[in-house]
Motif scaffolding. Structure first.
Motif, PDB file in Angstrom:
ATOM      1  N   LEU A 102      14.020  -6.836  13.475  1.00 54.41           N
ATOM      2  CA  LEU A 102      13.398  -7.079  12.175  1.00 54.41           C
ATOM      3  C   LEU A 102      11.885  -6.888  12.228  1.00 54.41           C
ATOM      4  N   ILE A 104       8.809  -7.978   9.997  1.00 54.66           N
ATOM      5  CA  ILE A 104       8.582  -8.934   8.909  1.00 54.66           C
ATOM      6  C   ILE A 104       7.097  -9.015   8.607  1.00 54.66           C
ATOM      7  N   LEU A 129       9.366 -16.326  14.284  1.00 43.96           N
ATOM      8  CA  LEU A 129       9.017 -16.352  12.856  1.00 43.96           C
ATOM      9  C   LEU A 129       8.388 -17.691  12.476  1.00 43.96           C
ATOM     10  N   VAL A 145       6.921 -13.102   1.710  1.00 51.34           N
ATOM     11  CA  VAL A 145       7.465 -12.487   2.913  1.00 51.34           C
ATOM     12  C   VAL A 145       8.244 -11.227   2.531  1.00 51.34           C
ATOM     13  N   ILE A 147      10.961  -8.576   4.399  1.00 50.03           N
ATOM     14  CA  ILE A 147      11.819  -8.369   5.567  1.00 50.03           C
ATOM     15  C   ILE A 147      12.264  -6.916   5.562  1.00 50.03           C
ATOM     16  N   ALA A 192      16.599 -14.700   8.898  1.00 50.59           N
ATOM     17  CA  ALA A 192      15.146 -14.711   8.706  1.00 50.59           C
ATOM     18  C   ALA A 192      14.785 -15.289   7.341  1.00 50.59           C
ATOM     19  N   GLU A 193      15.541 -14.910   6.319  1.00 52.29           N
ATOM     20  CA  GLU A 193      15.271 -15.460   4.980  1.00 52.29           C
ATOM     21  C   GLU A 193      15.505 -16.963   4.954  1.00 52.29           C
ATOM     22  N   CYS A 196      12.566 -18.780   6.408  1.00 51.15           N
ATOM     23  CA  CYS A 196      11.443 -18.808   5.467  1.00 51.15           C
ATOM     24  C   CYS A 196      11.667 -19.844   4.369  1.00 51.15           C
ATOM     25  N   GLN A 206      13.798  -8.679   0.468  1.00 50.49           N
ATOM     26  CA  GLN A 206      14.562  -7.979   1.489  1.00 50.49           C
ATOM     27  C   GLN A 206      14.506  -6.475   1.216  1.00 50.49           C
TER      28      GLN A 206
END
Length: 237
Positions: A102, A104, A129, A145, A147, A192-193, A196, A206
């Motif tokens: 990823l 980011i 992260l 953010v 991604i 990852a989301e 966050c 995304q």
């Protein structure tokens, strides 16, 4: 639907940013930008210089030595061994190289704080992260953010060790794994989301770009063992 728009061999995320911040992602058509994968170093350096001219960047990129760690550096860097870069300085540039992991971006609403993160499964599980987010003095509600292109949830087959690395941590991530025989299909962008959102960030975009299924655009180590990387760059103007 992609959240990217292309100009020549560089993509620009369709992501709302302050006027003083720029972002760009190179494609495989631009060429490999990593010196550690067996490519001709002179050719890589020429591509890097061309990239700095074409964007144009306010400062030369200081490329990280990425090792799937949870280390985050603050610009200007005193070393380069890390997997994320943060800055609160005008004229700074943060960049990461990926080919399935990823990429980011993180940005404050006033554009005074930026970061670029390289998050493979190990770095994501180990907290890279979270460590990048902790660098920001801006409240979480003032962060956004993006991604980027990475291996998607239909392509990332992993073993029990990866499943265990995530479900044993404080985040409830088991629903981001689908059984696939004696393996699992893992959704790294989704994890990852979640991280966050656990930090109180609501502005998350995304890219929905899978490096495996869209290998015409991106390098993918899993798909082709490509000895190449594309760059994701964020900078303060």
């Amino acid at each position: 639907m992609t959240s990217l728009s292309v100009t020549q061999n560089v993509f620009h995320p369709n992501w709302t940013l302050p006027d003083n911040v720029g972002v760009a992602i190179t494609t495989r058509a631009f060429g490999n930008l990593a010196v550690h994968v067996g490519d001709d170093p002179a050719a890589v350096l020429l591509r890097r210089r061309r990239l700095e001219r074409e964007l144009p960047l306010p400062h030369s990129v200081v490329w990280l030595q990425q090792r799937h760690t949870s280390n985050v550096l603050s610009w200007p860097f005193k070393t380069t061994i890390a997997d994320a870069a943060y800055s609160s300085q005008p004229g700074s540039v943060c960049a990461v190289l990926t080919a399935d992991c990823l990429p980011i971006f993180i940005c404050s609403s006033d554009g005074k704080e930026i970061a670029a993160v390289h998050a493979g499964w190990r770095g994501l599980a180990d907290g890279v992260l979270q460590n990048a987010l902790k660098k920001f003095s801006t409240e979480s509600s003032g962060l956004s953010v993006w991604i980027g292109p990475a291996i998607g949830p239909d392509a990332f087959e992993v073993g029990q060790d990866v499943f265990d690395a995530f479900v044993s941590n404080q985040f409830k991530t088991s629903h981001f794994f689908e059984p696939n025989g004696d393996k699992w299909l893992a959704n790294l962008p989704g994890i990852a989301e979640l991280i966050c959102r656990q930090f109180g960030i609501n502005e998350i975009t995304q890219s929905d770009e899978c490096t495996v299924s869209h290998s015409d655009l991106w390098y993918s180590w899993r798909n082709e063992k490509a000895a190449a990387r594309f760059a994701s760059i964020i900078w303060r103007k």
